[in-house]
Scaffold this motif. Structure first.
Motif, PDB file in Angstrom:
ATOM      1  N   UNK A 203       2.152 -18.114  -0.218  1.00 20.82           N
ATOM      2  CA  UNK A 203       3.339 -18.897  -0.553  1.00 20.82           C
ATOM      3  C   UNK A 203       4.441 -18.051  -1.172  1.00 20.82           C
ATOM      4  N   UNK A 204       4.074 -17.090  -2.004  1.00 18.98           N
ATOM      5  CA  UNK A 204       5.089 -16.294  -2.712  1.00 18.98           C
ATOM      6  C   UNK A 204       5.274 -14.899  -2.121  1.00 18.98           C
ATOM      7  N   UNK A 205       4.274 -14.401  -1.384  1.00 17.03           N
ATOM      8  CA  UNK A 205       4.332 -13.051  -0.851  1.00 17.03           C
ATOM      9  C   UNK A 205       3.935 -11.984  -1.857  1.00 17.03           C
ATOM     10  N   UNK A 206       3.544 -12.400  -3.049  1.00 16.07           N
ATOM     11  CA  UNK A 206       3.142 -11.432  -4.078  1.00 16.07           C
ATOM     12  C   UNK A 206       1.849 -10.740  -3.661  1.00 16.07           C
ATOM     13  N   UNK A 207       1.841  -9.423  -3.794  1.00 14.35           N
ATOM     14  CA  UNK A 207       0.681  -8.613  -3.397  1.00 14.35           C
ATOM     15  C   UNK A 207       0.017  -8.022  -4.630  1.00 14.35           C
ATOM     16  N   UNK A 208      -1.285  -7.844  -4.530  1.00 14.71           N
ATOM     17  CA  UNK A 208      -2.013  -7.116  -5.564  1.00 14.71           C
ATOM     18  C   UNK A 208      -3.263  -6.511  -4.948  1.00 14.71           C
TER      19      UNK A 208
ATOM     20  N   UNK B  37       0.831  -1.208   0.000  1.00 19.35           N
ATOM     21  CA  UNK B  37       0.000   0.000   0.000  1.00 19.35           C
ATOM     22  C   UNK B  37       0.865   1.257   0.000  1.00 19.35           C
ATOM     23  N   UNK B  38       1.909   1.259   0.831  1.00 14.13           N
ATOM     24  CA  UNK B  38       2.789   2.425   0.932  1.00 14.13           C
ATOM     25  C   UNK B  38       3.545   2.690  -0.359  1.00 14.13           C
ATOM     26  N   UNK B  39       4.049   1.629  -0.977  1.00 14.26           N
ATOM     27  CA  UNK B  39       4.939   1.792  -2.127  1.00 14.26           C
ATOM     28  C   UNK B  39       4.238   1.779  -3.480  1.00 14.26           C
ATOM     29  N   UNK B  40       3.124   1.064  -3.593  1.00 12.22           N
ATOM     30  CA  UNK B  40       2.511   0.878  -4.902  1.00 12.22           C
ATOM     31  C   UNK B  40       1.137   1.536  -5.074  1.00 12.22           C
TER      32      UNK B  40
END
Length: 115
Positions: free
Chosen positions: A97-102, A42-45
């Protein structure tokens, strides 16, 4: 040092270890780790000048291997004034599992109806 295929010794060592770890052996993030990744996302993207976002306290869940977090503008969470509300945003999801955020859209989030 590079081997005959162009891999560094360090990279080759990593690949060899990675091949030994099966999908079932991989550890999943816990909810606290996922929340930290979601807030950083949230902070970065997502956030921008004039509109910072934060996770909504308590609105989080795990479905299959994905964590879902509700979020809202920091200004709205502080004031409760609907003029400060971020509109059109949905949940932040983190692959456990991967930590990928969207960021999901409002319609996709409404269909999930998690919170």
């Amino acid at each position: 040092m590079v081997d005959h295929e162009g891999w560094s010794v360090r990279a080759r060592r990593f690949l060899n270890v990675a091949e030994l770890v099966s999908t079932e052996d991989r550890l999943m993030l816990n909810i606290e780790e996922a929340a930290k990744l979601a807030q950083r996302f949230l902070d970065e993207e997502v956030g921008h000048e004039g509109m910072a976002f934060a996770l909504v306290e308590g609105d989080r869940t795990l479905v299959d291997s994905t964590y879902y977090f509700d979020c809202q503008s920091v200004a709205y969470l502080r004031s409760g004034d609907s003029r400060d509300m971020a509109v059109g945003t949905g949940y932040v999801c983190v692959d456990g599992e991967t930590g990928k955020c969207r960021m999901l859209g409002a319609i996709e989030s409404a269909k999930l109806d998690l919170f």
